[in-house]
Every structure is written in C-alpha cells, then in structure tokens.
Design a protein around this motif. Structure first.
Motif, mmCIF file in Angstrom:
data_model
loop_
_atom_site.group_PDB
_atom_site.id
_atom_site.type_symbol
_atom_site.label_atom_id
_atom_site.label_comp_id
_atom_site.label_asym_id
_atom_site.label_seq_id
_atom_site.Cartn_x
_atom_site.Cartn_y
_atom_site.Cartn_z
ATOM 1 N N VAL B 28 0.850 -1.199 0.000
ATOM 2 C CA VAL B 28 0.000 0.000 0.000
ATOM 3 C C VAL B 28 0.885 1.249 0.000
ATOM 4 C CG1 VAL B 28 -1.832 1.280 1.183
ATOM 5 C CG2 VAL B 28 -1.844 -1.232 1.235
ATOM 6 N N LEU B 29 1.925 1.209 0.822
ATOM 7 C CA LEU B 29 2.844 2.353 0.888
ATOM 8 C C LEU B 29 3.517 2.597 -0.467
ATOM 9 C CD1 LEU B 29 4.401 4.573 2.339
ATOM 10 C CD2 LEU B 29 5.938 2.824 3.264
ATOM 11 N N GLN B 30 4.009 1.552 -1.098
ATOM 12 C CA GLN B 30 4.631 1.704 -2.428
ATOM 13 C C GLN B 30 3.669 2.357 -3.404
ATOM 14 O OE1 GLN B 30 7.861 1.237 -3.123
ATOM 15 N NE2 GLN B 30 7.935 0.808 -0.931
ATOM 16 N N LYS B 31 2.443 1.871 -3.395
ATOM 17 C CA LYS B 31 1.406 2.356 -4.316
ATOM 18 C C LYS B 31 1.121 3.840 -4.096
ATOM 19 C CE LYS B 31 -3.369 1.034 -5.005
ATOM 20 N NZ LYS B 31 -4.365 0.025 -4.562
ATOM 21 N N SER B 32 1.239 4.280 -2.835
ATOM 22 C CA SER B 32 0.885 5.669 -2.495
ATOM 23 C C SER B 32 1.914 6.675 -2.986
ATOM 24 C CB SER B 32 0.759 5.832 -0.969
ATOM 25 O OG SER B 32 2.048 5.839 -0.358
ATOM 26 N N GLY B 33 3.163 6.223 -3.126
ATOM 27 C CA GLY B 33 4.231 7.165 -3.471
ATOM 28 C C GLY B 33 4.621 8.121 -2.343
ATOM 29 N N ILE B 34 4.061 7.923 -1.164
ATOM 30 C CA ILE B 34 4.382 8.803 -0.030
ATOM 31 C C ILE B 34 5.797 8.508 0.476
ATOM 32 C CG2 ILE B 34 3.769 9.325 2.387
ATOM 33 C CD1 ILE B 34 0.796 8.943 1.497
ATOM 34 N N GLN B 35 6.578 9.572 0.680
ATOM 35 C CA GLN B 35 7.976 9.445 1.113
ATOM 36 C C GLN B 35 8.136 9.699 2.612
ATOM 37 O OE1 GLN B 35 10.717 8.623 -1.080
ATOM 38 N NE2 GLN B 35 8.890 7.960 -2.195
ATOM 39 N N GLU B 36 7.418 10.698 3.121
ATOM 40 C CA GLU B 36 7.519 11.071 4.541
ATOM 41 C C GLU B 36 6.105 11.200 5.100
ATOM 42 O OE1 GLU B 36 10.490 11.372 6.100
ATOM 43 O OE2 GLU B 36 11.480 10.939 4.187
ATOM 44 N N GLY B 37 5.824 10.495 6.192
ATOM 45 C CA GLY B 37 4.467 10.594 6.732
ATOM 46 C C GLY B 37 4.223 9.615 7.855
ATOM 47 N N LEU B 38 2.933 9.339 8.095
ATOM 48 C CA LEU B 38 2.520 8.387 9.125
ATOM 49 C C LEU B 38 1.551 7.382 8.514
ATOM 50 C CD1 LEU B 38 1.848 10.748 12.202
ATOM 51 C CD2 LEU B 38 3.867 9.309 11.799
ATOM 52 N N CYS B 39 1.694 6.148 8.928
ATOM 53 C CA CYS B 39 0.874 5.046 8.421
ATOM 54 C C CYS B 39 0.099 4.431 9.583
ATOM 55 C CB CYS B 39 1.800 4.009 7.800
ATOM 56 S SG CYS B 39 0.991 2.475 7.326
ATOM 57 N N LEU B 40 -1.220 4.472 9.489
ATOM 58 C CA LEU B 40 -2.102 3.884 10.506
ATOM 59 C C LEU B 40 -2.625 2.549 9.992
ATOM 60 C CD1 LEU B 40 -4.073 4.086 13.041
ATOM 61 C CD2 LEU B 40 -5.679 5.202 11.466
ATOM 62 N N GLY B 99 -4.169 -4.318 22.094
ATOM 63 C CA GLY B 99 -4.284 -3.000 21.467
ATOM 64 C C GLY B 99 -5.041 -3.058 20.159
ATOM 65 N N ARG B 100 -5.531 -1.904 19.718
ATOM 66 C CA ARG B 100 -6.288 -1.842 18.462
ATOM 67 C C ARG B 100 -5.403 -1.643 17.248
ATOM 68 N NH1 ARG B 100 -8.258 3.001 15.653
ATOM 69 N NH2 ARG B 100 -9.968 2.489 14.256
ATOM 70 N N GLU B 101 -4.586 -0.588 17.290
ATOM 71 C CA GLU B 101 -3.954 -0.098 16.067
ATOM 72 C C GLU B 101 -2.466 0.066 16.239
ATOM 73 O OE1 GLU B 101 -6.157 2.965 17.228
ATOM 74 O OE2 GLU B 101 -4.530 4.207 18.000
ATOM 75 N N VAL B 102 -1.755 0.245 15.126
ATOM 76 C CA VAL B 102 -0.376 0.734 15.174
ATOM 77 C C VAL B 102 -0.247 1.943 14.258
ATOM 78 C CG1 VAL B 102 0.621 -1.507 15.746
ATOM 79 C CG2 VAL B 102 0.455 -0.806 13.348
ATOM 80 N N VAL B 103 0.643 2.842 14.659
ATOM 81 C CA VAL B 103 1.019 3.970 13.822
ATOM 82 C C VAL B 103 2.519 3.822 13.551
ATOM 83 C CG1 VAL B 103 1.168 6.482 13.624
ATOM 84 C CG2 VAL B 103 -0.780 5.432 14.811
ATOM 85 N N VAL B 104 2.870 3.837 12.286
ATOM 86 C CA VAL B 104 4.259 3.579 11.882
ATOM 87 C C VAL B 104 4.775 4.792 11.113
ATOM 88 C CG1 VAL B 104 5.782 2.031 10.584
ATOM 89 C CG2 VAL B 104 3.698 1.129 11.663
ATOM 90 N N ALA B 105 5.995 5.205 11.408
ATOM 91 C CA ALA B 105 6.619 6.297 10.661
ATOM 92 C C ALA B 105 6.950 5.833 9.244
ATOM 93 C CB ALA B 105 7.886 6.753 11.367
ATOM 94 N N VAL B 106 6.765 6.737 8.290
ATOM 95 C CA VAL B 106 7.205 6.504 6.908
ATOM 96 C C VAL B 106 8.366 7.459 6.636
ATOM 97 C CG1 VAL B 106 6.585 6.683 4.462
ATOM 98 C CG2 VAL B 106 4.915 5.810 6.134
ATOM 99 N N THR B 107 9.514 6.898 6.252
ATOM 100 C CA THR B 107 10.717 7.698 5.998
ATOM 101 C C THR B 107 11.355 7.237 4.694
ATOM 102 O OG1 THR B 107 11.083 7.929 8.398
ATOM 103 C CG2 THR B 107 12.963 8.379 6.963
ATOM 104 N N GLU B 108 11.618 8.173 3.803
ATOM 105 C CA GLU B 108 12.211 7.850 2.495
ATOM 106 C C GLU B 108 11.453 6.727 1.799
ATOM 107 O OE1 GLU B 108 16.419 7.299 3.115
ATOM 108 O OE2 GLU B 108 16.713 9.392 3.743
#
Lengths: 139, 139, 139
Positions: B28-40, B99-108
C-alpha cells in the motif's frame, strides 16, 4: 495542511465510568472541514483511557470486572503510589491496560470506521473535571 | 499532502490466528508514493488487534497462552456480553490487551522499522470475513 | 508539510528500567519548527514500550510489580520463545501490556499535554543498546 484542536470535558459522578464520545468527536471533525487525514483522541490525564470498542452494556461491565480483578482499587495500601496521599494507584494501571489514545483515519470527511467501532472515554478516577483532547490534521 | 486508504481482508479458519501483514502494508505504501508521513493500520472490527512484534512461532504461542489465561474463551457464560447471544466476550478483552492499532513512521518511502518489527493482524473471533484498514498520510 | 525524524538511544544498566524522555522529545520538536501536527514516539525494538504517565517513583515500582506478576521473568522455561536461546519471553509480553507507541498532538509548537503527562521509555530487556524513533509531521 489543515488542523483543529478541541477539548471535551467530563466529570463523572462515580469513580469509574465509560462514556461513548463518538458523536462529540464527529462534531469536531465536521467543524474542521478536513476530508482526508488522521484524528487523535486522548485523555489529558493519566488515570483515564480513550479506546474503541462496542457500545454494549454487558461488555462494558465485563471490562470493568476484568480491570478490577487485575488491578483492584482496594486495599489502597497495596500500591506504592498511594503513599503519596492518592488513592488512585489502581487507576494508573487500569489506564495502561486499556491504552491511552486512539488514532482514527479520516476519509471523505468522516471517521473511517467499521460497523461496530465506537470511541469511549474510560474514567478510572472520576468525580473531578477531566479533559479529552481531539486533534485532527489533514486537508 | 497525499493520502491513501486501502482495506485488506482476512477470513481465518480458526477462532484465533496471528498473521504477518507487513508486506501487504508495504505494498500500500509503495502504491501511495508517499515518502515522509505516518501510516495507521487498524482492524475495522472490535474483536481483533493490529500489533507490532517478532515473527517467531514460539512467541506467538506464548501470546496466545497468555491471553487465554487472562481472558479464557470458556465458559462463555462468564461474560455478560455473551448474554446477547454472542460467544466472543473473551475476544473483546483479548483485543484490548493487545491494542487496536499501530502507527508507523514513513521515511524515504519505507516503513521506518527496527530489525525485528513486523506488523501482525491478531484475530480473536475468526471464521468470518474481517477487514483491516491501512491509511497513510504524508507527502 | 514538514517532517522530522530522529533517533534517541539508550543502554540501561539493568534488565528493566523506566526513563522519562519528555525533554528529549521536546528538543526534537523545537528543532523541527513544526507548529501544528502529530508526534509519534516508538521503540525500534520489540521488548520495550513508550508510554505516557506520571513521573512518580512509587507508580513506576507499581507498574514493574504488576508486569512482573502478570508475566514473570523466571522461570525462563515457561516461555516457548526462550527455546530459541533467548531469555526475554517475558519482555515481549510486558511490552504488549504497556503498549508500543504514543502519538502526541503538537499545538503552537509544543507537545499538547495535560499537567501530569510525561513520556517514558520502558525497557524490559536492557543491558544492550536500544533505539527510540521520534517522527513528527505537520507544518
């Protein structure tokens, strides 16, 4: 990027209580105009939790029984924290088990929830004014 | 700001199961093209967890034993929630512990993980179709 | 959108330890210049937690007692994970109870905290170098 910050406040009549705050969080989201983003909801206190689960009274009682069994309120002397003059040692533990915060996806201007997901404020040391923070970022 | 939203779906053959979904989240991350952000990443259901830990079969069995000891499935009559006709009272409690969820940093453009971090979907009331939401925001 | 990523590192002298890292996270935030956003803090390891609660020594001892009672370190043979040659099966469980990460609102350039909220790094398998990730996004 847009953002909004709003506090909700609660003063529960009993020591422990479980309040469905979903509609209050939705109101903050509506007000923000954010369509895509992330919504953080957390207590600003350390003896309370915000969690997501079902709004079913039997379940809420099951949670309360479970937490009270794992970290009973009494005897208050069992917690070193209560040597400070507090009686809420159990509440700090209950809060860690249920978690502090939730992060919810915002999609097309709505909380992106499954059918049964509801946001709850769980109070473990009530009868005083407490605040919950809603922070949403996105666009 | 960019964002992406995608659902993964699962139907486990047994009541409880633990599935490594890291590569599906990476797609999903690859598909998004997002380089810097947060992933829930969160289940859209209230009897399942998304958590991050090691992909080691002994550990997964240790988790399952631990959860079953703290909140056993049987007797189902011990949970008030099951008076509604459900038999998943234990699953609602197991989910809160993990726990319910995780939030993961997206870097490069990548999930910003330590060596052993893996994302798991933990099912506590399986044998029916369940969904997991991946929402990533950033740029 | 702005973002910052920084690692903190720790090597605790004992197996378990609880370290207040609030000021270190605040330094990263100051450096970023971000005024409104979300701040994620998580260990990059799977036998440690980042959590928010009070900086009170009695409470920290209560947490440690509670965790050690629920998932004792010894006998190490009680955990299947330790059949791999590790002795940290308990640490993986303690980490799940206390949670992996925290997400904190950033408002007007500050961590948006109530009076008693402090960020802790909880180590459950110390005496080796560990890293904590701080990732902040916003503007």
């Amino acid at each position: 990027m847009k953002s909004i910050r709003q506090e909700l406040s609660f003063k529960t009549p009993s020591r422990r209580d479980y309040i469905n705050i979903t509609s209050q969080v939705e109101e903050v989201l509506q007000k923000s105009g954010i369509q895509e983003g992330l919504c953080l909801v957390n207590p600003m206190h350390i003896t309370a939790s915000v969690y997501i689960n079902d709004d079913e009274s039997g379940l809420i009682q099951d949670y309360d029984d479970f937490l009270e069994k794992l970290a009973p309120h009494e005897p208050v002397s069992q917690y070193r924290h209560n040597n400070t003059g507090e009686d809420n040692g159990d509440a700090h533990i209950k809060r860690q088990i249920m978690g502090r915060e939730v992060v919810v996806a915002v999609t097309e201007g709505k909380l992106d929830f499954g059918t049964w997901e509801q946001i709850f404020y769980a109070e473990f040391d009530g009868r005083r004014k407490k605040r919950v923070l809603v922070k949403i970022i996105g666009e």
